[in-house]
Design an enzyme around this catalytic site. Structure first.
Site, PDB file in Angstrom:
ATOM      1  N   ARG A   8      -0.816   5.879   7.901  1.00 40.01           N
ATOM      2  CA  ARG A   8      -0.781   6.337   9.294  1.00 40.01           C
ATOM      3  C   ARG A   8       0.261   5.675  10.187  1.00 40.01           C
ATOM      4  NH1 ARG A   8      -6.511   7.297  11.904  1.00 40.01           N
ATOM      5  NH2 ARG A   8      -6.230   5.107  12.353  1.00 40.01           N
ATOM      6  N   ASP A   9       1.158   4.864   9.649  1.00 50.37           N
ATOM      7  CA  ASP A   9       2.214   4.269  10.480  1.00 50.37           C
ATOM      8  C   ASP A   9       3.491   4.077   9.661  1.00 50.37           C
ATOM      9  OD1 ASP A   9       3.341   3.272  12.816  1.00 50.37           O
ATOM     10  OD2 ASP A   9       2.594   1.236  12.512  1.00 50.37           O
ATOM     11  N   VAL A  10       3.853   5.107   8.908  1.00 51.27           N
ATOM     12  CA  VAL A  10       5.054   5.038   8.071  1.00 51.27           C
ATOM     13  C   VAL A  10       6.281   5.207   8.953  1.00 51.27           C
ATOM     14  CG1 VAL A  10       6.311   6.103   6.157  1.00 51.27           C
ATOM     15  CG2 VAL A  10       3.819   5.933   6.070  1.00 51.27           C
ATOM     16  N   ASN A  60       8.463  -0.465   8.935  1.00 48.80           N
ATOM     17  CA  ASN A  60       7.333  -0.876   8.104  1.00 48.80           C
ATOM     18  C   ASN A  60       7.628  -0.776   6.611  1.00 48.80           C
ATOM     19  OD1 ASN A  60       5.721  -1.583  10.230  1.00 48.80           O
ATOM     20  ND2 ASN A  60       4.683   0.389  10.345  1.00 48.80           N
TER      21      ASN A  60
END
Length: 91
Positions: free
Chosen positions: A57-59, A63
């Site tokens: 959910r935070d690609v 990251n």
């Protein structure tokens, strides 16, 4: 792991640069390397979902890290927003 009821996570230290840092300001990344990393990322996302039902959910480029000693290596980081879709899982 868990010791005396206290859960913990151990992570490897990876010396390298984020994918965000590898993209020159106002420029383009090497297309062949970008495609290679995108394919590796897709396999990684598939594996973490198929094996553990985890959605990252935070690609984003900040990251993902490429280690200094492995131009073709890729580590997906920051699972702080991730969720597990298994019925028996807890946060």
């Amino acid at each position: 792991g868990e010791v005396a009821g206290q859960q913990y996570i151990v992570l490897a230290f990876v010396k390298g640069k984020t994918v965000k840092d590898l993209i020159p300001p106002g420029g383009m990344a090497d297309p062949a390397h970008a495609v290679h990393l995108a394919a590796k990322l897709a396999r990684t996302l598939h594996d973490i979902y198929s094996q553990w039902s985890i959605l990252h959910r935070d690609v984003k480029p900040a990251n993902m890290m490429v280690p200094d000693n492995q131009r073709d290596g890729l580590y997906l980081m920051d699972f702080g927003l991730a969720v597990c879709n298994r019925a028996d899982a807890t946060r």
